[in-house]
Design a protein around this motif. Structure first.
Motif, PDB file in Angstrom:
ATOM      1  N   TYR A 153       2.437  24.132  15.505  1.00  0.00           N
ATOM      2  CA  TYR A 153       3.087  24.972  14.495  1.00  0.00           C
ATOM      3  C   TYR A 153       4.484  24.467  14.167  1.00  0.00           C
ATOM      4  O   TYR A 153       4.973  24.643  13.055  1.00  0.00           O
ATOM      5  N   GLU A 154       5.147  23.803  15.140  1.00  0.00           N
ATOM      6  CA  GLU A 154       6.471  23.259  14.857  1.00  0.00           C
ATOM      7  C   GLU A 154       6.422  22.271  13.702  1.00  0.00           C
ATOM      8  O   GLU A 154       7.323  22.244  12.849  1.00  0.00           O
ATOM      9  N   ALA A 155       5.383  21.453  13.661  1.00  0.00           N
ATOM     10  CA  ALA A 155       5.248  20.484  12.573  1.00  0.00           C
ATOM     11  C   ALA A 155       5.072  21.185  11.235  1.00  0.00           C
ATOM     12  O   ALA A 155       5.621  20.759  10.208  1.00  0.00           O
ATOM     13  N   VAL A 156       4.300  22.269  11.238  1.00  0.00           N
ATOM     14  CA  VAL A 156       4.100  23.038  10.006  1.00  0.00           C
ATOM     15  C   VAL A 156       5.419  23.627   9.533  1.00  0.00           C
ATOM     16  O   VAL A 156       5.764  23.561   8.345  1.00  0.00           O
ATOM     17  N   LYS A 157       6.176  24.194  10.446  1.00  0.00           N
ATOM     18  CA  LYS A 157       7.434  24.828  10.058  1.00  0.00           C
ATOM     19  C   LYS A 157       8.465  23.813   9.586  1.00  0.00           C
ATOM     20  O   LYS A 157       9.250  24.081   8.664  1.00  0.00           O
ATOM     21  N   GLN A 158       8.474  22.642  10.199  1.00  0.00           N
ATOM     22  CA  GLN A 158       9.385  21.591   9.744  1.00  0.00           C
ATOM     23  C   GLN A 158       9.110  21.227   8.288  1.00  0.00           C
ATOM     24  O   GLN A 158      10.041  21.020   7.499  1.00  0.00           O
ATOM     25  N   ASP A 171       1.827   2.890   4.520  1.00  0.00           N
ATOM     26  CA  ASP A 171       1.144   1.604   4.382  1.00  0.00           C
ATOM     27  C   ASP A 171       0.024   1.425   5.398  1.00  0.00           C
ATOM     28  O   ASP A 171      -0.812   0.526   5.246  1.00  0.00           O
ATOM     29  N   LEU A 172      -0.021   2.264   6.420  1.00  0.00           N
ATOM     30  CA  LEU A 172      -1.059   2.163   7.444  1.00  0.00           C
ATOM     31  C   LEU A 172      -2.262   3.050   7.160  1.00  0.00           C
ATOM     32  O   LEU A 172      -3.218   3.065   7.931  1.00  0.00           O
ATOM     33  N   VAL A 173      -2.218   3.780   6.045  1.00  0.00           N
ATOM     34  CA  VAL A 173      -3.293   4.722   5.704  1.00  0.00           C
ATOM     35  C   VAL A 173      -3.835   4.366   4.324  1.00  0.00           C
ATOM     36  O   VAL A 173      -3.063   4.158   3.380  1.00  0.00           O
ATOM     37  N   ASN A 174      -5.154   4.278   4.209  1.00  0.00           N
ATOM     38  CA  ASN A 174      -5.765   3.904   2.926  1.00  0.00           C
ATOM     39  C   ASN A 174      -5.656   4.998   1.883  1.00  0.00           C
ATOM     40  O   ASN A 174      -5.410   4.731   0.705  1.00  0.00           O
ATOM     41  N   ASP A 175      -5.845   6.244   2.275  1.00  0.00           N
ATOM     42  CA  ASP A 175      -5.879   7.348   1.325  1.00  0.00           C
ATOM     43  C   ASP A 175      -5.052   8.507   1.865  1.00  0.00           C
ATOM     44  O   ASP A 175      -5.363   9.065   2.928  1.00  0.00           O
ATOM     45  N   THR A 176      -3.982   8.849   1.149  1.00  0.00           N
ATOM     46  CA  THR A 176      -3.122   9.957   1.585  1.00  0.00           C
ATOM     47  C   THR A 176      -3.176  11.133   0.609  1.00  0.00           C
ATOM     48  O   THR A 176      -2.326  12.017   0.673  1.00  0.00           O
ATOM     49  N   ASP A 177      -4.174  11.155  -0.269  1.00  0.00           N
ATOM     50  CA  ASP A 177      -4.247  12.235  -1.255  1.00  0.00           C
ATOM     51  C   ASP A 177      -4.364  13.605  -0.583  1.00  0.00           C
ATOM     52  O   ASP A 177      -3.723  14.576  -0.997  1.00  0.00           O
ATOM     53  N   ALA A 178      -5.206  13.690   0.456  1.00  0.00           N
ATOM     54  CA  ALA A 178      -5.383  14.977   1.136  1.00  0.00           C
ATOM     55  C   ALA A 178      -4.081  15.437   1.782  1.00  0.00           C
ATOM     56  O   ALA A 178      -3.743  16.627   1.736  1.00  0.00           O
ATOM     57  N   LEU A 179      -3.331  14.492   2.371  1.00  0.00           N
ATOM     58  CA  LEU A 179      -2.053  14.848   2.976  1.00  0.00           C
ATOM     59  C   LEU A 179      -1.064  15.310   1.914  1.00  0.00           C
ATOM     60  O   LEU A 179      -0.364  16.315   2.091  1.00  0.00           O
ATOM     61  N   ASP A 180      -0.996  14.604   0.789  1.00  0.00           N
ATOM     62  CA  ASP A 180      -0.099  15.001  -0.285  1.00  0.00           C
ATOM     63  C   ASP A 180      -0.402  16.423  -0.762  1.00  0.00           C
ATOM     64  O   ASP A 180       0.498  17.241  -0.972  1.00  0.00           O
ATOM     65  N   LEU A 181      -1.682  16.711  -0.947  1.00  0.00           N
ATOM     66  CA  LEU A 181      -2.074  18.045  -1.398  1.00  0.00           C
ATOM     67  C   LEU A 181      -1.691  19.106  -0.367  1.00  0.00           C
ATOM     68  O   LEU A 181      -1.219  20.193  -0.722  1.00  0.00           O
ATOM     69  N   ARG A 182      -1.886  18.780   0.881  1.00  0.00           N
ATOM     70  CA  ARG A 182      -1.570  19.738   1.928  1.00  0.00           C
ATOM     71  C   ARG A 182      -0.072  20.014   1.987  1.00  0.00           C
ATOM     72  O   ARG A 182       0.365  21.167   2.130  1.00  0.00           O
ATOM     73  N   LEU A 183       0.743  18.986   1.866  1.00  0.00           N
ATOM     74  CA  LEU A 183       2.187  19.160   1.887  1.00  0.00           C
ATOM     75  C   LEU A 183       2.662  19.959   0.683  1.00  0.00           C
ATOM     76  O   LEU A 183       3.546  20.827   0.808  1.00  0.00           O
ATOM     77  N   ARG A 184       2.069  19.684  -0.477  1.00  0.00           N
ATOM     78  CA  ARG A 184       2.473  20.421  -1.673  1.00  0.00           C
ATOM     79  C   ARG A 184       2.053  21.882  -1.596  1.00  0.00           C
ATOM     80  O   ARG A 184       2.735  22.759  -2.142  1.00  0.00           O
ATOM     81  N   ARG A 185       0.947  22.147  -0.916  1.00  0.00           N
ATOM     82  CA  ARG A 185       0.539  23.533  -0.757  1.00  0.00           C
ATOM     83  C   ARG A 185       1.478  24.266   0.207  1.00  0.00           C
ATOM     84  O   ARG A 185       1.841  25.416  -0.012  1.00  0.00           O
ATOM     85  N   LEU A 186       1.875  23.564   1.267  1.00  0.00           N
ATOM     86  CA  LEU A 186       2.798  24.170   2.221  1.00  0.00           C
ATOM     87  C   LEU A 186       4.177  24.391   1.619  1.00  0.00           C
ATOM     88  O   LEU A 186       4.827  25.405   1.886  1.00  0.00           O
ATOM     89  N   ASN A 187       4.631  23.440   0.823  1.00  0.00           N
ATOM     90  CA  ASN A 187       5.998  23.514   0.312  1.00  0.00           C
ATOM     91  C   ASN A 187       6.081  22.831  -1.049  1.00  0.00           C
ATOM     92  O   ASN A 187       6.556  21.707  -1.168  1.00  0.00           O
TER      93      ASN A 187
END
Length: 356
Positions: A153-158, A171-187
């Motif tokens: 939860y600390e990571a979520v709150k940060q 550069d170490l990840v082929n597809d970060t679309d899901a992460l981008d969407l998740r971050l935009r939903r959180l904040n």
């Protein structure tokens, strides 16, 4: 005559928080930032000296807790209460015992909750008269972020409290679309930057203060579209993320499913007493779930906008800004909450407004 103190933030030393989960690149970012000429007049406060690899930059030890870096920055460890550390730095600057600095960077540990530091800067009179919360910068590890957000939860709150989100190791990840969407939903209000090896223009990180002048009306309108949030959440849900252990998708977002981000806007000028009762009730009853509240208000009988800013139970005293940051004259309040819906907040507003 205004009921509110004028904005004196320019007179106070800005403090920016650099946070992010373990291994997400905070120290690399800090090292790179301190090499910029524009950052040489900085003081750096870190949680534990041994955790930060700044040794190659050190040229002079002032005493057991403060060192002057080759860049001219001051590096200070937190070996006591943060309030005491910050106040001592200011006193030593005034006495000429350390090089003058115009900003302070506070790097937290990877498991730290940034909220208490933000609260200290917002409303502790022994600190807030001299310092102001500028920007919360959160580094996000593209390789491990999904797992960290699921389990910590600390990571979520940060992420939820950030003004700037810096994506590292992309550069170490082929597809970060899901992460981008998740971050935009959180904040959805945070600006997202890609960072390679800690290289980023300091001008892109700092200067958020009470109201971010770079947050354009078009961005604000996006916040008002609840369907847009629903679409983002749906897209994230359908992105097909799975745990490495093969568990079903329903465990995804186990920590951040309750984090909600929304904005409420009012077309007509507001009554301050109604707003004050509304926010006081929210703080008293749901303060632990008010992760961050940030807004600009058009109030009756006030010629200029009034800014509000709070974290959990603690709110900065409202201040009258010199002017509107853009052409939009609506009151706009951004809420990042844990389990408090927009509908609940509006219901409480109706109650406060009815008794005004």
């Amino acid at each position: 005559m205004s009921l509110f103190e004028s904005d004196k933030s320019a007179e106070r030393t800005p403090v920016s928080l650099i946070t992010g989960f373990l291994g997400s690149g905070k120290t690399t970012l800090l090292n790179r930032l301190l090499r910029h000429d524009a950052m040489k007049d900085s003081a750096v406060v870190i949680n534990e000296y041994g955790e930060v690899s700044l040794d190659h930059l050190l040229v002079e030890r002032v005493d057991g807790e403060v060192a002057v870096l080759a860049s001219g920055c001051i590096c200070c460890t937190i070996r006591s209460d943060l309030e005491e550390t910050l106040r001592a730095l200011l006193v030593r600057r005034d006495r000429g015992e350390v090089p003058p600095f115009r900003r302070i960077l506070v790097e937290t540990t990877g498991l730290a909750d940034p909220a208490p530091i933000a609260q200290l800067l917002l409303n502790n009179p022994l600190v807030s008269h001299f310092l102001r919360l500028d920007t919360v910068v959160t580094t996000v590890d593209a390789v491990n972020a999904a797992r960290q957000l699921d389990r910590q939860y600390e990571a979520v709150k940060q992420v939820a409290l950030a003004d700037r989100l810096l994506i590292t190791k992309r550069d170490l990840v082929n597809d970060t679309d899901a992460l981008d969407l998740r971050l935009r939903r959180l904040n959805p209000g945070a600006r997202i930057e890609n960072v390679a090896h800690g290289e980023v223009d300091p001008a892109q990180l700092f200067g958020a203060a009470l109201i971010d002048p770079e947050k354009k009306t078009a961005d604000i309108e996006r916040w008002l579209n609840e369907q847009a949030f629903a679409d983002v959440a749906k897209a994230a849900h359908e992105s097909g993320h799975h745990h490495d252990d093969g568990h079903a998708h329903h465990e995804h977002h186990s920590h951040d499913a309750s984090i909600l981000s929304f904005m409420i806007a009012f077309d007509d000028p507001l009554d301050w007493m109604a707003v004050s009762r509304w926010l006081a009730h929210l703080r008293a009853t749901r303060g632990e779930d008010l992760l961050r509240v940030k807004g600009i208000l058009n109030l009756r009988d006030e010629e200029t906008p009034v800014a509000i800013h709070g974290v959990h139970h603690v709110f900065h005293p409202p201040v009258a800004l010199a002017k509107w940051p853009d052409a939009d004259r609506r009151s706009r309040i951004v809420f990042i909450t844990r389990g408090i819906t927009r509908h609940e907040v509006l219901d409480l507003w109706q109650e406060a407004h009815a008794s005004a």
